[in-house]
Design an enzyme around this catalytic site. Sequence first.
Site, PDB file in Angstrom:
ATOM      1  N   HIS A 311     -11.988 -26.944  16.483  1.00  0.00           N
ATOM      2  CA  HIS A 311     -12.790 -26.884  15.268  1.00  0.00           C
ATOM      3  C   HIS A 311     -11.954 -26.325  14.137  1.00  0.00           C
ATOM      4  O   HIS A 311     -11.130 -25.449  14.350  1.00  0.00           O
ATOM      5  CB  HIS A 311     -14.035 -25.992  15.470  1.00  0.00           C
ATOM      6  CG  HIS A 311     -15.071 -26.221  14.438  1.00  0.00           C
ATOM      7  ND1 HIS A 311     -15.047 -25.569  13.221  1.00  0.00           N
ATOM      8  CD2 HIS A 311     -16.130 -27.066  14.410  1.00  0.00           C
ATOM      9  CE1 HIS A 311     -16.063 -26.007  12.501  1.00  0.00           C
ATOM     10  NE2 HIS A 311     -16.742 -26.904  13.192  1.00  0.00           N
ATOM     11  N   ASP A 369     -20.409 -30.509  19.836  1.00  0.00           N
ATOM     12  CA  ASP A 369     -20.579 -31.860  20.359  1.00  0.00           C
ATOM     13  C   ASP A 369     -20.218 -31.997  21.838  1.00  0.00           C
ATOM     14  O   ASP A 369     -20.456 -33.045  22.430  1.00  0.00           O
ATOM     15  CB  ASP A 369     -19.710 -32.844  19.549  1.00  0.00           C
ATOM     16  CG  ASP A 369     -20.244 -33.028  18.141  1.00  0.00           C
ATOM     17  OD1 ASP A 369     -21.472 -33.039  17.996  1.00  0.00           O
ATOM     18  OD2 ASP A 369     -19.437 -33.142  17.205  1.00  0.00           O
TER      19      ASP A 369
HETATM   20  N1  CMC Z   1      -7.341 -32.197  21.710  1.00  0.00           N
HETATM   21  C1  CMC Z   1      -6.003 -32.001  21.732  1.00  0.00           C
HETATM   22  N2  CMC Z   1      -5.329 -31.337  20.772  1.00  0.00           N
HETATM   23  C2  CMC Z   1      -6.042 -30.878  19.730  1.00  0.00           C
HETATM   24  C3  CMC Z   1      -7.438 -31.052  19.634  1.00  0.00           C
HETATM   25  C4  CMC Z   1      -8.076 -31.742  20.678  1.00  0.00           C
HETATM   26  N3  CMC Z   1      -9.406 -31.941  20.632  1.00  0.00           N
HETATM   27  N4  CMC Z   1      -7.891 -30.491  18.481  1.00  0.00           N
HETATM   28  C5  CMC Z   1      -6.810 -29.991  17.880  1.00  0.00           C
HETATM   29  N5  CMC Z   1      -5.702 -30.208  18.630  1.00  0.00           N
HETATM   30  C6  CMC Z   1      -4.319 -29.745  18.338  1.00  0.00           C
HETATM   31  C7  CMC Z   1      -3.672 -30.558  17.230  1.00  0.00           C
HETATM   32  O1  CMC Z   1      -2.966 -31.653  17.769  1.00  0.00           O
HETATM   33  C8  CMC Z   1      -2.765 -29.521  16.603  1.00  0.00           C
HETATM   34  O2  CMC Z   1      -1.664 -29.330  17.463  1.00  0.00           O
HETATM   35  P1  CMC Z   1      -0.208 -28.957  16.854  1.00  0.00           P
HETATM   36  O3  CMC Z   1      -0.379 -27.631  16.206  1.00  0.00           O
HETATM   37  O4  CMC Z   1       0.693 -28.963  18.018  1.00  0.00           O
HETATM   38  O5  CMC Z   1       0.114 -30.055  15.863  1.00  0.00           O
HETATM   39  C9  CMC Z   1      -3.579 -28.234  16.682  1.00  0.00           C
HETATM   40  O6  CMC Z   1      -4.464 -28.422  17.817  1.00  0.00           O
HETATM   41  C10 CMC Z   1      -4.427 -27.968  15.431  1.00  0.00           C
HETATM   42  O7  CMC Z   1      -5.258 -29.100  15.206  1.00  0.00           O
HETATM   43  P2  CMC Z   1      -5.591 -29.724  13.806  1.00  0.00           P
HETATM   44  O8  CMC Z   1      -5.750 -31.203  13.942  1.00  0.00           O
HETATM   45  O9  CMC Z   1      -4.631 -29.227  12.767  1.00  0.00           O
HETATM   46  O10 CMC Z   1      -6.994 -29.043  13.525  1.00  0.00           O
HETATM   47  P3  CMC Z   1      -8.036 -29.480  12.444  1.00  0.00           P
HETATM   48  O11 CMC Z   1      -8.704 -28.254  11.996  1.00  0.00           O
HETATM   49  O12 CMC Z   1      -7.396 -30.322  11.392  1.00  0.00           O
HETATM   50  O13 CMC Z   1      -9.049 -30.429  13.249  1.00  0.00           O
HETATM   51  C11 CMC Z   1     -10.833 -31.121  14.622  1.00  0.00           C
HETATM   52  C12 CMC Z   1     -10.237 -29.990  13.783  1.00  0.00           C
HETATM   53  C13 CMC Z   1     -12.256 -30.755  15.022  1.00  0.00           C
HETATM   54  C14 CMC Z   1     -10.914 -32.414  13.779  1.00  0.00           C
HETATM   55  C15 CMC Z   1      -9.950 -31.346  15.872  1.00  0.00           C
HETATM   56  O14 CMC Z   1      -9.940 -30.173  16.657  1.00  0.00           O
HETATM   57  C16 CMC Z   1     -10.394 -32.549  16.699  1.00  0.00           C
HETATM   58  O15 CMC Z   1      -9.978 -33.681  16.414  1.00  0.00           O
HETATM   59  N6  CMC Z   1     -11.251 -32.338  17.749  1.00  0.00           N
HETATM   60  C17 CMC Z   1     -11.760 -33.426  18.530  1.00  0.00           C
HETATM   61  C18 CMC Z   1     -12.926 -34.087  17.804  1.00  0.00           C
HETATM   62  C19 CMC Z   1     -14.177 -33.230  17.808  1.00  0.00           C
HETATM   63  O16 CMC Z   1     -14.597 -32.706  18.821  1.00  0.00           O
HETATM   64  N7  CMC Z   1     -14.828 -33.134  16.634  1.00  0.00           N
HETATM   65  C20 CMC Z   1     -16.075 -32.393  16.464  1.00  0.00           C
HETATM   66  C21 CMC Z   1     -15.917 -31.202  15.555  1.00  0.00           C
HETATM   67  S1  CMC Z   1     -17.312 -30.086  15.607  1.00  0.00           S
HETATM   68  C22 CMC Z   1     -18.673 -30.937  15.036  1.00  0.00           C
HETATM   69  C23 CMC Z   1     -18.544 -31.590  13.708  1.00  0.00           C
HETATM   70  O17 CMC Z   1     -17.766 -31.190  12.837  1.00  0.00           O
HETATM   71  O18 CMC Z   1     -19.245 -32.549  13.487  1.00  0.00           O
END
Ligand code: CMC
Length: 434
Positions: A311, A369
């Site tokens: 998140h 989720d």
């Molecule tokens: N699986 C694997 N790696 C992950 C995941 C994941 N679900 N989420 C983040 N990472 C890694 C990402 O690759 C990055 O790694 P590195 O530092 O080595 O490059 C690190 O963790 C930080 O991630 P980020 O993409 O910079 O984080 P963000 O804040 O931009 O993204 C997120 C947040 C929710 C979009 C992301 O965690 C994600 O894609 N999660 C899976 C989708 C999901 O469950 N979404 C629902 C969110 S909660 C409800 C809502 O908002 O509606």
Amino acid sequence: MTDETGKTFELTDPASGRSAHLPVRSGSIGPGGLDIASLQKDLGVFTYDPGYGMTAPTDSRITYIDGDAGVLLYRGYPIEQLAEKSSFMEVAYLILIGELPTAKELAEFTGNIRYHTMINETLLRFFNGFHHNAHPMAMVSAVIASMSAFYHDTMDIHNPRHREIFSHRIIAKIPTIAAAAHKHSLGQPFVYPRNDLDYASNVLSMLFAVPCEPYKLDPVAAKALDLLFVLHADHEQNASTSTVRLAGSTGANPYAAISAGVSALWGPAHGGANEAVLSMLEQIGTVDNIPKFLTMAKDKSSHFRLMGFGHRVYKNFDPRAKIIREMCHRVLAALGRDDNPLLELALRLEEIALKDEYFVSRKLYPNVDFYSGVIYSAIGIPRSMFTVMFAIARTVGWVAHWQEMISDPGMRIGRPRQLYTGPTRRDYVDIKKR
Ligand code: CMC
């Protein structure tokens, strides 16, 4: 705008010697925000913040999140207390109006919502333009946008009474539109709303009743759905809410703004994750396969992420996920489905991932989720409708944020800047010479 704290940061450009004095603005709780409004005037630069991770485009009185402590407050009330003691209609009133309602206020508000549950019959015909396998989010977003063609008499965004009628209409009608989309996918007749039922029960009735036999409502399912709606009702400046604000800031009509929010919610990084989690669990299939999928999630070239994990704001745990995980056991037991293999798999996946250095070091925890789909499917809601259920609940938050923005005398059009990295100025070359 909130008060200044008295604290100021000074930024100096070493080349020109020019300085900017940037005050820190305080909220009622949480860290302050550096007010960078004078940056361009004083130093000739703007801020660079991909994904807006460090940018607060507004102040807001609606929802507070402390991502490190796992705290979520709606208008100051902890989500755990609201989940235990409140109902979706009461929470909707709280989020929209700012205070918990008295019994009389709640009855009046609920009455207003019930009054608007039907949709114009001509709007119903729109669904026939969609193929039977159209995704319900596509239908819902399109039909909500079309509502702007129906209510010309109450579309003055600067008229508070018009805004109030809009808010009642959209909260009342989105379940009817959602259910119509579902019925269209099934090829079943549309089921009219029942105003003798509470909000969640009416959703279930419209989704599952058929004209040829009486529909028996399951109070366990209705209670579970109501609780899921409470947990999803608002989440401050998330992507879809920011989309609603951005679209609304142009003066666009509110139905168009909410429709934009539905579209933003659909993505798998946001609300679409609930659908993606179930697909992922089915793909994983058995506990033995978990390590293979974890390896894939860690491999940046695979484009596979552990859906329902991570998140932007929560870096400890998502309090909503905690509530839903506990709720899963209770609801599945009450529905007689406590031997649910998907829940077992989800629990094992969480356990294994939370011991894995990759997820631990990046503070990736299950989010709202991760478990919600297990409950939606246990109460019979098909996977393609999961994100629609999220949209029904989040409509309350979208409307509250849109109202807050429009009634702010300092409202400006939302218009981010960019760091241009394209070609520098060059002269046009005639087509024959290229
Ligand atoms: N699986 C694997 N790696 C992950 C995941 C994941 N679900 N989420 C983040 N990472 C890694 C990402 O690759 C990055 O790694 P590195 O530092 O080595 O490059 C690190 O963790 C930080 O991630 P980020 O993409 O910079 O984080 P963000 O804040 O931009 O993204 C997120 C947040 C929710 C979009 C992301 O965690 C994600 O894609 N999660 C899976 C989708 C999901 O469950 N979404 C629902 C969110 S909660 C409800 C809502 O908002 O509606």
